[in-house]
Scaffold this motif. Structure first.
Motif, PDB file in Angstrom:
ATOM      1  N   GLU A   1       0.833  -1.196   0.000  1.00 11.94           N
ATOM      2  CA  GLU A   1       0.000   0.000   0.000  1.00 11.94           C
ATOM      3  C   GLU A   1       0.868   1.246   0.000  1.00 11.94           C
ATOM      4  O   GLU A   1       1.872   1.325   0.707  1.00 11.94           O
ATOM      5  N   VAL A   2       0.485   2.228  -0.801  1.00 10.93           N
ATOM      6  CA  VAL A   2       1.168   3.510  -0.803  1.00 10.93           C
ATOM      7  C   VAL A   2       0.663   4.305   0.393  1.00 10.93           C
ATOM      8  O   VAL A   2      -0.538   4.384   0.627  1.00 10.93           O
ATOM      9  N   PRO A   3       1.555   4.881   1.211  1.00  9.24           N
ATOM     10  CA  PRO A   3       1.091   5.593   2.409  1.00  9.24           C
ATOM     11  C   PRO A   3       0.207   6.779   2.061  1.00  9.24           C
ATOM     12  O   PRO A   3       0.373   7.415   1.016  1.00  9.24           O
ATOM     13  N   GLY A   4      -0.742   7.059   2.924  1.00 11.90           N
ATOM     14  CA  GLY A   4      -1.607   8.217   2.748  1.00 11.90           C
ATOM     15  C   GLY A   4      -0.977   9.430   3.411  1.00 11.90           C
ATOM     16  O   GLY A   4      -0.657   9.402   4.598  1.00 11.90           O
ATOM     17  N   ALA A   5      -0.767  10.497   2.663  1.00  7.33           N
ATOM     18  CA  ALA A   5      -0.135  11.697   3.204  1.00  7.33           C
ATOM     19  C   ALA A   5      -0.434  12.866   2.280  1.00  7.33           C
ATOM     20  O   ALA A   5      -0.910  12.690   1.153  1.00  7.33           O
TER      21      ALA A   5
END
Length: 218
Positions: free
Chosen positions: A163-167
């Motif tokens: 998963e690509v981090p949420g930021a």
């Protein structure tokens, strides 16, 4: 989501001195007012140094510098008296703070390839800082709190997903291999800039791959 291909990078360095550089952002004599930074990130340079080549002593200030070696070994010396040798799998962090000088060289007899990333600190000043994490494990985040940023190192097998981090800002740089992200096929040297929360965005290894992902505050 903004995809930047490896072939779009600005070529710099000094080939006659054994230094070849590929810049992802406006850098040195190459000025691009529309590509000065992304979040805290102001440079993502791929450097290739021939045996014996290097950057002589030079200054930095108010910059957080993170280095990732792809091939060979990097010798680092700085004005605080530190000397280190950085190899593949190691993370090197140098906080220039109010000012530091350093030397970066390829003292080995094989070519050196590394990625160096510069970030702006949230506050000026402070004392210089330095750290090397040798052999950082897959999926281990590395925090750069002075810049409000986190680096994620991923080594993906073919078919493996992450998963690509949420930021507020996410910067993905493919070190080696091929990955798929939101319908795009990304190869070594390609990068993606994602703004806004990147929730439910997955990255998949299309081959075995190594990827550096920055998670940055707004």
């Amino acid at each position: 989501m903004d995809v930047r291909r490896a072939g779009e990078r600005y070529r710099g360095g000094d080939p006659a001195a054994g230094i070849e550089s590929l810049h992802a952002f406006s850098f040195g004599p190459h000025y691009d007012p529309d590509n000065l930074r992304f979040g805290a990130l102001i440079a993502c340079n791929e450097e290739r140094l021939a045996p014996g080549a290097g950057f002589d002593e030079h200054p930095h200030s108010h910059t957080e510098i993170v280095t990732w070696v792809m091939e060979g070994e990097l010798t680092h010396r700085d004005s605080t008296g530190r000397t280190s040798v950085i190899r593949p799998g190691d993370v090197q962090w140098l906080s220039a703070a109010g000012g530091v000088r350093h030397v970066e060289r390829n003292d080995a007899d094989v070519p050196l390839v590394f990625v160096q990333m510069w970030l702006t600190p949230r506050e000026p000043g402070d004392d210089p800082g330095y750290e090397v994490v040798h052999g950082i494990a897959d999926s281990t985040p590395y925090a750069v709190p002075r810049a409000g940023a986190m680096l994620h190192v991923r080594r993906l097998g073919a078919g493996e997903r992450t998963e690509v981090p949420g930021a507020a800002y996410v910067y993905v740089h493919v070190v080696r291999g091929v990955v798929g992200l939101a319908g795009e096929e990304l190869r070594a040297g390609d990068a993606v800039r994602i703004t806004g929360a990147a929730e439910d965005v997955e990255m998949r290894g299309l081959t075995s791959a190594e990827v550096l992902t920055w998670e940055m505050e707004g």
